[in-house]
Scaffold this motif. Structure first.
Motif, PDB file in Angstrom:
ATOM      1  N   UNK A 203       0.827  -1.206   0.000  1.00  0.00           N
ATOM      2  CA  UNK A 203       0.000   0.000   0.000  1.00  0.00           C
ATOM      3  C   UNK A 203       0.854   1.245   0.000  1.00  0.00           C
ATOM      4  N   UNK A 211      -0.675   8.440  -4.451  1.00  0.00           N
ATOM      5  CA  UNK A 211      -0.341   7.562  -3.345  1.00  0.00           C
ATOM      6  C   UNK A 211       1.133   7.230  -3.436  1.00  0.00           C
TER       7      UNK A 211
ATOM      8  N   UNK B 240       2.893   6.404 -13.065  1.00  0.00           N
ATOM      9  CA  UNK B 240       2.618   7.840 -12.989  1.00  0.00           C
ATOM     10  C   UNK B 240       1.876   8.312 -14.231  1.00  0.00           C
ATOM     11  N   UNK B 266       2.822  -5.609  -8.346  1.00  0.00           N
ATOM     12  CA  UNK B 266       3.244  -5.230  -6.996  1.00  0.00           C
ATOM     13  C   UNK B 266       3.188  -3.717  -6.835  1.00  0.00           C
ATOM     14  N   UNK B 267       3.760  -2.997  -7.829  1.00  0.00           N
ATOM     15  CA  UNK B 267       3.865  -1.550  -7.688  1.00  0.00           C
ATOM     16  C   UNK B 267       2.553  -0.847  -7.992  1.00  0.00           C
ATOM     17  N   UNK B 269      -0.296  -1.991  -6.996  1.00  0.00           N
ATOM     18  CA  UNK B 269      -1.005  -2.032  -5.731  1.00  0.00           C
ATOM     19  C   UNK B 269      -0.416  -1.026  -4.748  1.00  0.00           C
ATOM     20  N   UNK B 270       0.919  -0.940  -4.738  1.00  0.00           N
ATOM     21  CA  UNK B 270       1.580   0.009  -3.854  1.00  0.00           C
ATOM     22  C   UNK B 270       1.172   1.440  -4.139  1.00  0.00           C
ATOM     23  N   UNK B 271       0.910   1.747  -5.421  1.00  0.00           N
ATOM     24  CA  UNK B 271       0.535   3.106  -5.800  1.00  0.00           C
ATOM     25  C   UNK B 271      -0.961   3.344  -5.602  1.00  0.00           C
ATOM     26  N   UNK B 272      -1.684   2.322  -5.165  1.00  0.00           N
ATOM     27  CA  UNK B 272      -3.091   2.501  -4.843  1.00  0.00           C
ATOM     28  C   UNK B 272      -4.021   2.445  -6.044  1.00  0.00           C
TER      29      UNK B 272
END
Lengths: 386, 447
Positions: A203, A211, B240, B266-267, B269-272
């Motif tokens: 997250x 985010x 981005x 993975x990224x 999800x990390x970036x929302x």
């Protein structure tokens, strides 16, 4: 607008910090010792595999502990990579100081060996290696006690070598026949394995519409810590002083009683350990495979060369600048910025995909080196004795 | 000094080199038994060795896939299902009374190696047919070899179309059996703004050309596209760009191959960017890859294939059971694996109908006999067309929390393949039919 600028800076810095983390160890080894270490990427790969192993060790421990495996993994990755680096330095590189081209070839060979090693490593291979090393080196150590050792050294080797090879091989094939797949199955195999980031690193931190991923922030923090640690070590500790003095003038340092061989080994182990940490960090972003290191090796050399060989500050600036440029071109920000001038906008739009941005970055670096061949911060005065 | 390089030293180094080479050879042996011969392969190998195969009374076939490198994550399982089909056929008495002897080669995710190994299989091993390749780049690399030798390849993976070789049987989906229906489905259910992400080689680039033409024809919008070098994991600029091009959400069409997918999801999800606002449609991610990437990162995302492990049919139950019995209960099956399984069976039926093994002399008879072969495949009935592609059912699945796919859409029956794309201007109206001997170029002509 503000969040988008923030996002841009954050992303550029985060790409740069990964580059920096990967290049830090290389900068020490290449910059301070004049060794072109092509196996640096593979040391990163070993760090990544160590993370994978540590993750699997922690998994059965249950919830609260297994979420913090990453800290143990960072330490283990450093230790494993540093140990391999130490063996590499003692076994190969110390014979090659002052001959950068030979170090390039030798370490490239080592990188291929390491790649194949993680593909095919299994219990039989480990058992064979341990038995062989024990018999051969142990035997030599025992024989060294004899008075006539030096004179007959060759004969001892002639007998010991095939003998220990045969015994190791025999034990290996015995094991594989007796236990079959359980011992011959490769630990990792040729396929990539996956490291899952702990839940608290998944997250991200929401800022407006954006985010910021926690993993990236974690890696940036790690980079800052590593740079600070290295700076402290090189500038504030006795061993750091010794490293710097050997770098500047090896023979004078030796005359003054600095154990140059120990310093070499220590420096190389330190650089390798940093590669291990970098490997641990990149495993959070992608998957881990035998080729993991190769994706980074070219970029890390780029950083070191652009920064100026032998200067830590050059490496830091070089990595961050390359990261930022890479992001600015790849994300099409330049194309957007020049949208009023049509030909320029078209030009940058053409390069605004990730793979074309790499081409552009390479081109810019070549151009840059035309004007400043020694990099951003060239070494002044007496150069490294390489 | 000079004396030191005398006989003694020579002897010493010679014996050291000899010893080392013995050791290395031992390691190398250990490696081949462990990598290229998974438990399954070893079974098949011993079985074949015990059969008449060893005495030369066997039909040799080649299996050419990446067992190492960035594509191994996907390709190794196709080898497993191909070997399963061969074993089943051998256990049922073989082909024309002969056992099939598979020769597995590793293309190592490296296209020149694929071409080299294809030549080796054809020239040295004298195989009658080759099953293999995954990436279009590897197929394009071996294609000249198969055409030069007038040999036969069964290619088990969905691809970008725009090709119709006389020497290749395509058992995966053509674009109109995967990409086009999935774009239609997305337009209908998920939105009209598309961002295209792919690896930088022939399949994603061609696939995206098709998608862009199709979106233009059907009032969709391509808001951006980006390519990542194969194996690269730095996806931050792409994410981005997606966010600035699609601030309020939209469809991501993913043609990334191999390990880049792991980094991408993975990224992402990390970036929302979750599937609720940014649904991702993938065409190279199947059950095996979901398992490798981690279900956490993929739940709720979509994939378009002809076959999913969750297909409810007796043929599929049999296939999955047989596969798990051979390779273990934790294994999953997927579309290219099913296509690999189909390939062997279609080839077997063609050989039996032709009454000959094929290459080198009577490849033509087998090729002719292949047309019209139908097979009750795990994913439904398939038929080999005269354009060397299969008619297959099209399905779209959503990743469940157990890593398998919930089938959210399926065509009523098999869709006929169209290798030359009808949305792209330069191939519009072209067709392919290798029985049309009167045509100057049966591989590409205007109907």
């Amino acid at each position: 607008m503000l969040p988008s600028i923030l996002d841009g800076i954050f992303n550029g810095l985060s790409i740069g910090s990964i580059l920096l983390l990967a290049a830090l160890g290389l900068a020490i080894v290449f910059g301070l010792m004049g060794v072109i270490n092509m196996a640096h990427g593979e040391l990163m790969m070993l760090g990544a595999y160590t993370t994978f192993v540590v993750q699997n060790v922690f998994r059965p421990l249950g919830e609260p502990f297994s979420q913090f495996y990453i800290f143990a993994a960072l330490i283990m990755a450093f230790i494993v990579a540093a140990l391999v680096g130490l063996i590499l330095e003692r076994g190969v590189i110390r014979h090659l100081y002052g001959r950068p081209l030979e170090t390039l070839l030798a370490t490239w060979g080592v990188s291929l060996i390491l790649q194949q090693f993680v593909r095919s490593v299994n219990w039989v291979m480990i058992a064979g290696l341990v038995v062989f090393c024990g018999l051969f080196f142990g035997g030599l150590a025992l024989l060294r006690r004899r008075a006539d050792f030096e004179g007959r050294r060759r004969w001892f080797i002639l007998v010991l070598l095939p003998l220990s090879v045969a015994i190791a091989f025999g034990i290996g094939s015995l094991l594989s026949n007796a236990y079959g797949l359980t011992v011959t199955q490769p630990w990792f195999g040729a396929q990539n394995v996956d490291v899952t980031a702990p839940r608290w690193l998944q997250g991200g931190l929401p800022i407006g519409n954006y985010q910021l991923p926690y993993t990236r922030m974690f890696i940036m923090l790690l980079t800052v810590l590593c740079v600070a640690g290295i700076y402290f070590f090189l500038n504030k500790t006795p061993w750091g002083l010794r490293i710097r003095s050997v770098t500047q003038n090896r023979s004078m340092s030796a005359c003054l009683g600095i154990p140059t061989q120990k310093v070499d080994a220590l420096t190389f182990a330190l650089g390798s350990g940093l590669a291990g940490i970098a490997g641990c960090a990149v495993s959070l972003l992608g998957s881990v495979g035998p080729n993991t290191g190769q994706n980074y090796i070219v970029n890390t050399f780029m950083v070191v060369v652009v920064g100026g060989v032998g200067k830590l500050v050059g490496t830091i600036i070089g990595a961050l600048v390359i990261g930022l440029i890479d992001y600015v071109i790849g994300a099409g920000i330049l194309a957007f910025a020049f949208s009023s001038i049509q030909p320029l906008a078209d030009f940058f739009t053409f390069f605004a995909t990730t793979s074309m941005a790499k081409v552009m970055v390479f081109f810019l670096i070549v151009l840059f080196l035309q004007f400043r061949p020694a990099g951003l911060f060239p070494q002044k005065g007496r150069t490294v004795d390489a | 000094m000079a004396r030191q390089f005398g006989r003694r030293r020579f002897l010493m180094y010679g014996s050291a080199a000899l010893g080392t080479s013995v050791l290395l050879k031992a390691c190398a042996n250990g490696e081949t038994t462990s990598t290229s011969e998974s438990p399954a392969a070893t079974d098949a190998g011993t079985q074949v060795a015990a059969s008449p195969a060893a005495s030369g009374d066997a039909i040799k076939v080649g299996v050419l896939h990446s067992l190492s490198g960035t594509m191994a994550i996907s390709e190794k399982s196709v080898v497993d299902s191909t070997l399963l089909a061969i074993e089943e056929i051998n256990n049922a008495g073989g082909v024309l009374g002969k056992q099939i002897q598979p020769i597995v080669e590793d293309g190592a995710s490296d296209w020149p190696t694929f071409a080299e190994k294809a030549r080796k299989l054809i020239e040295e091993d004298q195989v009658v047919v080759v099953f293999g390749c995954w990436t279009s780049a590897s197929r394009k690399a071996v294609l000249p070899v198969f055409e030069e030798k007038n040999h036969m390849l069964f290619y088990p993976v969905q691809y970008e179309g725009q090709e119709c070789s006389k020497n290749i049987f395509y058992t995966g989906a053509a674009p109109n059996q995967q990409i086009e229906p999935s774009v239609d489905w997305l337009l209908e259910n998920k939105g009209t703004d598309f961002y295209l992400v792919g690896s930088d080689y022939v399949f994603p680039r061609t696939a995206n050309t098709i998608i862009k033409a199709q979106l233009e024809a059907k009032n969709g919008t391509t808001v951006g596209e980006d390519y990542l070098p194969l194996g690269n994991t730095e996806v931050a600029p792409i994410i981005a760009k997606i966010r600035s091009a699609l601030p309020n959400g939209g469809v991501i069409y993913n043609t990334l191959n191999g390990d880049s997918n792991v980094a991408f999801f993975k990224q992402l999800k990390g970036a929302g960017l979750g599937p609720d606002r940014y649904p991702v449609m993938s065409v190279s991610i199947a059950e095996e890859e979901v398992k490798a990437i981690g279900t956490d990162f993929l739940e709720g995302q979509y994939a378009a294939w002809n076959y999913f492990m969750t297909v409810d049919s007796p043929a599929n139950t049999k296939f999955v059971d047989a596969f798990r019995a051979k390779y273990g209960n934790e294994r999953v099956t997927n579309d290219p694996m099913e296509a690999g399984y189909i390939s062997v069976n279609i080839w077997k039926q063609a050989v039996e109908q032709a009454g000959s093994e094929g290459t080198p002399t009577d490849l033509e008879a087998v090729r002719q006999a292949a047309y019209g072969q139908t097979f009750e495949a795990p994913g439904g009935t398939v038929t080999m067309n005269t354009n060397h592609h299969l008619s297959k059912t099209v399905r779209i699945g959503e990743v469940r929390d157990d890593g398998l796919f919930e089938i959210v859409y399926a065509t009523d029956g098999p869709v006929d393949p169209v290798p030359w794309n009808q949305f792209v201007a330069e191939t519009q109206g072209f067709t392919c039919d290798w029985t049309k001997t009167d045509e100057a170029n049966p591989g590409k002509f205007k109907a």
